[in-house]
Write a protein that holds these residues in place. Structure first.
Motif, PDB file in Angstrom:
ATOM      1  N   LYS A  38       0.696  -1.108  -0.107  1.00 18.78           N
ATOM      2  CA  LYS A  38      -0.031   0.034  -0.177  1.00 18.78           C
ATOM      3  C   LYS A  38       0.710   1.191   0.011  1.00 18.78           C
ATOM      4  O   LYS A  38       0.411   2.327  -0.718  1.00 18.78           O
ATOM      5  CB  LYS A  38      -0.829   0.070   1.166  1.00 18.78           C
ATOM      6  CG  LYS A  38      -1.964   1.107   1.255  1.00 18.78           C
ATOM      7  CD  LYS A  38      -2.629   1.187   2.636  1.00 18.78           C
ATOM      8  CE  LYS A  38      -3.621  -0.225   2.617  1.00 18.78           C
ATOM      9  NZ  LYS A  38      -4.187   0.128   3.792  1.00 18.78           N
ATOM     10  N   HIS A  39       1.981   1.065   0.686  1.00 17.68           N
ATOM     11  CA  HIS A  39       2.723   2.336   0.910  1.00 17.68           C
ATOM     12  C   HIS A  39       3.846   2.670  -0.359  1.00 17.68           C
ATOM     13  O   HIS A  39       4.525   3.674  -0.232  1.00 17.68           O
ATOM     14  CB  HIS A  39       3.557   2.617   2.294  1.00 17.68           C
ATOM     15  CG  HIS A  39       2.396   2.674   3.320  1.00 17.68           C
ATOM     16  ND1 HIS A  39       1.687   1.797   3.978  1.00 17.68           N
ATOM     17  CD2 HIS A  39       1.836   3.810   3.726  1.00 17.68           C
ATOM     18  CE1 HIS A  39       0.953   2.099   4.858  1.00 17.68           C
ATOM     19  NE2 HIS A  39       0.919   3.517   4.967  1.00 17.68           N
ATOM     20  N   LYS A  40       3.785   1.707  -1.050  1.00 19.48           N
ATOM     21  CA  LYS A  40       4.904   1.700  -1.958  1.00 19.48           C
ATOM     22  C   LYS A  40       4.740   2.965  -3.150  1.00 19.48           C
ATOM     23  O   LYS A  40       3.673   3.295  -3.326  1.00 19.48           O
ATOM     24  CB  LYS A  40       4.997   0.470  -2.997  1.00 19.48           C
ATOM     25  CG  LYS A  40       5.658  -0.751  -2.647  1.00 19.48           C
ATOM     26  CD  LYS A  40       5.785  -1.772  -3.299  1.00 19.48           C
ATOM     27  CE  LYS A  40       6.655  -3.130  -2.978  1.00 19.48           C
ATOM     28  NZ  LYS A  40       6.534  -4.238  -3.922  1.00 19.48           N
ATOM     29  N   LYS A  41       5.788   3.469  -3.253  1.00 20.96           N
ATOM     30  CA  LYS A  41       5.716   4.893  -3.997  1.00 20.96           C
ATOM     31  C   LYS A  41       5.567   4.627  -5.659  1.00 20.96           C
ATOM     32  O   LYS A  41       5.993   3.408  -6.070  1.00 20.96           O
ATOM     33  CB  LYS A  41       6.980   5.890  -3.874  1.00 20.96           C
ATOM     34  CG  LYS A  41       7.177   6.436  -2.369  1.00 20.96           C
ATOM     35  CD  LYS A  41       6.053   7.585  -2.297  1.00 20.96           C
ATOM     36  CE  LYS A  41       6.411   8.024  -1.128  1.00 20.96           C
ATOM     37  NZ  LYS A  41       7.607   8.905  -0.924  1.00 20.96           N
ATOM     38  N   LYS A  42       4.937   5.410  -6.293  1.00 21.13           N
ATOM     39  CA  LYS A  42       4.887   5.363  -7.715  1.00 21.13           C
ATOM     40  C   LYS A  42       5.349   6.733  -8.321  1.00 21.13           C
ATOM     41  O   LYS A  42       5.058   7.686  -7.966  1.00 21.13           O
ATOM     42  CB  LYS A  42       3.553   5.169  -7.969  1.00 21.13           C
ATOM     43  CG  LYS A  42       2.882   3.618  -7.518  1.00 21.13           C
ATOM     44  CD  LYS A  42       1.540   3.361  -8.216  1.00 21.13           C
ATOM     45  CE  LYS A  42       1.116   1.930  -7.529  1.00 21.13           C
ATOM     46  NZ  LYS A  42      -0.273   1.596  -7.902  1.00 21.13           N
ATOM     47  N   LEU A  43       6.004   6.496  -9.432  1.00 17.60           N
ATOM     48  CA  LEU A  43       6.457   7.744 -10.143  1.00 17.60           C
ATOM     49  C   LEU A  43       6.497   7.569 -11.783  1.00 17.60           C
ATOM     50  O   LEU A  43       6.768   6.643 -12.229  1.00 17.60           O
ATOM     51  CB  LEU A  43       7.944   7.906  -9.682  1.00 17.60           C
ATOM     52  CG  LEU A  43       8.697   9.196 -10.159  1.00 17.60           C
ATOM     53  CD1 LEU A  43       7.976  10.620 -10.076  1.00 17.60           C
ATOM     54  CD2 LEU A  43      10.174   9.247  -9.663  1.00 17.60           C
ATOM     55  N   ILE A  44       6.100   8.689 -12.410  1.00 21.49           N
ATOM     56  CA  ILE A  44       6.123   8.831 -13.901  1.00 21.49           C
ATOM     57  C   ILE A  44       7.366   9.443 -14.215  1.00 21.49           C
ATOM     58  O   ILE A  44       7.726  10.512 -13.652  1.00 21.49           O
ATOM     59  CB  ILE A  44       4.948   9.726 -14.250  1.00 21.49           C
ATOM     60  CG1 ILE A  44       3.529   9.010 -14.027  1.00 21.49           C
ATOM     61  CG2 ILE A  44       5.250   9.847 -15.816  1.00 21.49           C
ATOM     62  CD1 ILE A  44       3.338   7.691 -14.610  1.00 21.49           C
ATOM     63  N   VAL A  45       8.261   8.746 -14.896  1.00 21.20           N
ATOM     64  CA  VAL A  45       9.530   9.324 -15.503  1.00 21.20           C
ATOM     65  C   VAL A  45       9.300  10.001 -16.698  1.00 21.20           C
ATOM     66  O   VAL A  45       9.175   9.500 -17.717  1.00 21.20           O
ATOM     67  CB  VAL A  45      10.608   8.140 -15.600  1.00 21.20           C
ATOM     68  CG1 VAL A  45      12.016   8.863 -16.107  1.00 21.20           C
ATOM     69  CG2 VAL A  45      10.922   7.556 -14.255  1.00 21.20           C
ATOM     70  N   LYS A  46       9.522  11.246 -16.777  1.00 22.26           N
ATOM     71  CA  LYS A  46       9.139  12.249 -18.041  1.00 22.26           C
ATOM     72  C   LYS A  46      10.202  11.936 -19.004  1.00 22.26           C
ATOM     73  O   LYS A  46      11.300  11.632 -18.819  1.00 22.26           O
ATOM     74  CB  LYS A  46       9.335  13.492 -17.562  1.00 22.26           C
ATOM     75  CG  LYS A  46       8.669  14.679 -18.608  1.00 22.26           C
ATOM     76  CD  LYS A  46       8.405  15.824 -18.192  1.00 22.26           C
ATOM     77  CE  LYS A  46       7.987  16.834 -19.094  1.00 22.26           C
ATOM     78  NZ  LYS A  46       6.641  16.458 -19.723  1.00 22.26           N
ATOM     79  N   LYS A  47       9.649  11.788 -20.247  1.00 26.59           N
ATOM     80  CA  LYS A  47      10.638  11.774 -21.655  1.00 26.59           C
ATOM     81  C   LYS A  47      10.807  13.171 -21.897  1.00 26.59           C
ATOM     82  O   LYS A  47       9.869  14.154 -21.894  1.00 26.59           O
ATOM     83  CB  LYS A  47       9.966  11.017 -22.543  1.00 26.59           C
ATOM     84  CG  LYS A  47      10.452  11.060 -23.948  1.00 26.59           C
ATOM     85  CD  LYS A  47       9.696  10.336 -24.974  1.00 26.59           C
ATOM     86  CE  LYS A  47      10.523  10.229 -26.358  1.00 26.59           C
ATOM     87  NZ  LYS A  47       9.765   9.907 -27.303  1.00 26.59           N
ATOM     88  N   ILE A  48      11.987  13.594 -22.143  1.00 23.53           N
ATOM     89  CA  ILE A  48      12.531  14.784 -22.599  1.00 23.53           C
ATOM     90  C   ILE A  48      12.945  14.874 -24.074  1.00 23.53           C
ATOM     91  O   ILE A  48      13.772  14.058 -24.368  1.00 23.53           O
ATOM     92  CB  ILE A  48      13.616  15.441 -21.680  1.00 23.53           C
ATOM     93  CG1 ILE A  48      13.091  15.702 -20.341  1.00 23.53           C
ATOM     94  CG2 ILE A  48      14.341  16.754 -22.383  1.00 23.53           C
ATOM     95  CD1 ILE A  48      14.234  16.369 -19.360  1.00 23.53           C
ATOM     96  N   ASP A  49      12.264  15.635 -24.836  1.00 22.68           N
ATOM     97  CA  ASP A  49      12.553  15.480 -26.341  1.00 22.68           C
ATOM     98  C   ASP A  49      13.550  16.640 -26.583  1.00 22.68           C
ATOM     99  O   ASP A  49      13.490  17.862 -26.148  1.00 22.68           O
ATOM    100  CB  ASP A  49      11.155  15.797 -27.144  1.00 22.68           C
ATOM    101  CG  ASP A  49      10.209  14.468 -27.080  1.00 22.68           C
ATOM    102  OD1 ASP A  49      10.575  13.431 -27.176  1.00 22.68           O
ATOM    103  OD2 ASP A  49       9.149  14.937 -26.733  1.00 22.68           O
ATOM    104  N   HIS A  50      14.633  16.249 -27.311  1.00 22.22           N
ATOM    105  CA  HIS A  50      15.733  17.058 -27.623  1.00 22.22           C
ATOM    106  C   HIS A  50      16.526  16.436 -28.822  1.00 22.22           C
ATOM    107  O   HIS A  50      16.887  15.136 -28.744  1.00 22.22           O
ATOM    108  CB  HIS A  50      16.698  17.156 -26.518  1.00 22.22           C
ATOM    109  CG  HIS A  50      17.664  18.330 -26.767  1.00 22.22           C
ATOM    110  ND1 HIS A  50      17.677  19.572 -26.542  1.00 22.22           N
ATOM    111  CD2 HIS A  50      19.175  18.226 -27.093  1.00 22.22           C
ATOM    112  CE1 HIS A  50      18.835  20.270 -26.806  1.00 22.22           C
ATOM    113  NE2 HIS A  50      19.653  19.093 -27.245  1.00 22.22           N
ATOM    114  N   PHE A  51      16.747  17.282 -29.968  1.00 21.01           N
ATOM    115  CA  PHE A  51      17.652  16.687 -31.025  1.00 21.01           C
ATOM    116  C   PHE A  51      19.010  17.136 -30.718  1.00 21.01           C
ATOM    117  O   PHE A  51      19.361  18.024 -30.295  1.00 21.01           O
ATOM    118  CB  PHE A  51      16.994  17.286 -32.394  1.00 21.01           C
ATOM    119  CG  PHE A  51      15.600  17.245 -32.506  1.00 21.01           C
ATOM    120  CD1 PHE A  51      15.216  15.835 -33.172  1.00 21.01           C
ATOM    121  CD2 PHE A  51      14.646  17.860 -32.330  1.00 21.01           C
ATOM    122  CE1 PHE A  51      13.966  15.444 -33.368  1.00 21.01           C
ATOM    123  CE2 PHE A  51      13.140  17.646 -32.425  1.00 21.01           C
ATOM    124  CZ  PHE A  51      12.665  16.353 -33.099  1.00 21.01           C
TER     125      PHE A  51
END
Length: 226
Positions: free
Chosen positions: A8-21
């Protein structure tokens, strides 16, 4: 903490994708991470015998085949004595990132002291871990606000930051790894075992009786954007 409450207490996180050429220097990566990623806190005290809690937060994102990670720390004392790759950096002022890319029983432990010296291992638990060869570990880029020269413990208190770029090549047991859309399990830590203010902070809670970061069953969840 029983198994169900741990889940129940486990953390969750979205890892953002960064776009760069084009190519990206570590300085450019740091600027992009600062601009596009949000802060996460490492503020869980799991063991009452170690109640000191420095201020610790981090940002994480990915670009192409690299994970970008930056830690921000304020603590009572700062120590940087270890200088060899895969040395005992946890004895110094240290930040750590443990990750199982495919949420299986094996995971990588990325550890860095406050002058950016890395330690990288792989295995299913604390015992029998395989150290990744220094040539591969050297592919990790670090940039610390404290520089890269070792020093004795400073007791006046200190703020410091460290930017870390981890390339896919460091995941030597996951040859076809892609960060895009990846579902991984991980935890983030702050420690300083042999300083005057030892501490053991975690991002996602750990349910052991004494400090032990090698607990993949307590890792939180990372969802890398597609």
């Amino acid at each position: 903490m029983n198994k169900n409450s741990g889940e129940k207490h486990k953390k969750k996180l979205i890892v953002k994708k960064i776009d760069h050429f084009g190519s990206v220097t570590i300085q450019e990566a740091e600027g992009l991470l600062e601009k596009y990623a949000g802060y996460q806190m490492i503020d869980t005290i799991n063991w009452s015998a170690f109640s000191y809690k420095p201020s610790v937060k981090f940002k994480i994102a990915y670009w192409n085949n690299q994970i970008w990670l930056k830690f921000y720390i304020k603590e009572k004392t700062v120590r940087a004595q270890v200088t060899e790759i895969n040395g005992d950096v946890y004895k110094d002022s240290c930040v750590e990132f443990f990750i199982s890319p495919n949420r299986n029983s094996a995971y990588y432990n990325f550890e860095f002291n406050c002058i950016g010296v890395p330690h990288l291992g792989y295995g299913k638990g604390r015992e029998g871990r395989k150290l990744i060869n220094s040539e591969t570990v050297s592919l990790v880029q670090t940039k610390s606000s404290l520089g890269n020269v070792p020093f004795e413990e400073k007791i006046e208190g200190k703020k410091w930051e460290i930017m870390i770029v981890i390339p896919r090549e460091c995941f030597v047991f996951d040859h076809s790894l892609s960060f895009k859309g990846l579902k991984a399990s991980a935890n983030f830590y702050k420690c300083a075992d042999e300083t005057r203010s030892p501490h053991f902070l975690t991002w996602s809670p750990i349910d052991t009786e004494s400090p032990d970061y090698h607990q993949p069953g307590c890792f939180g969840e990372l969802q890398f954007e597609g």
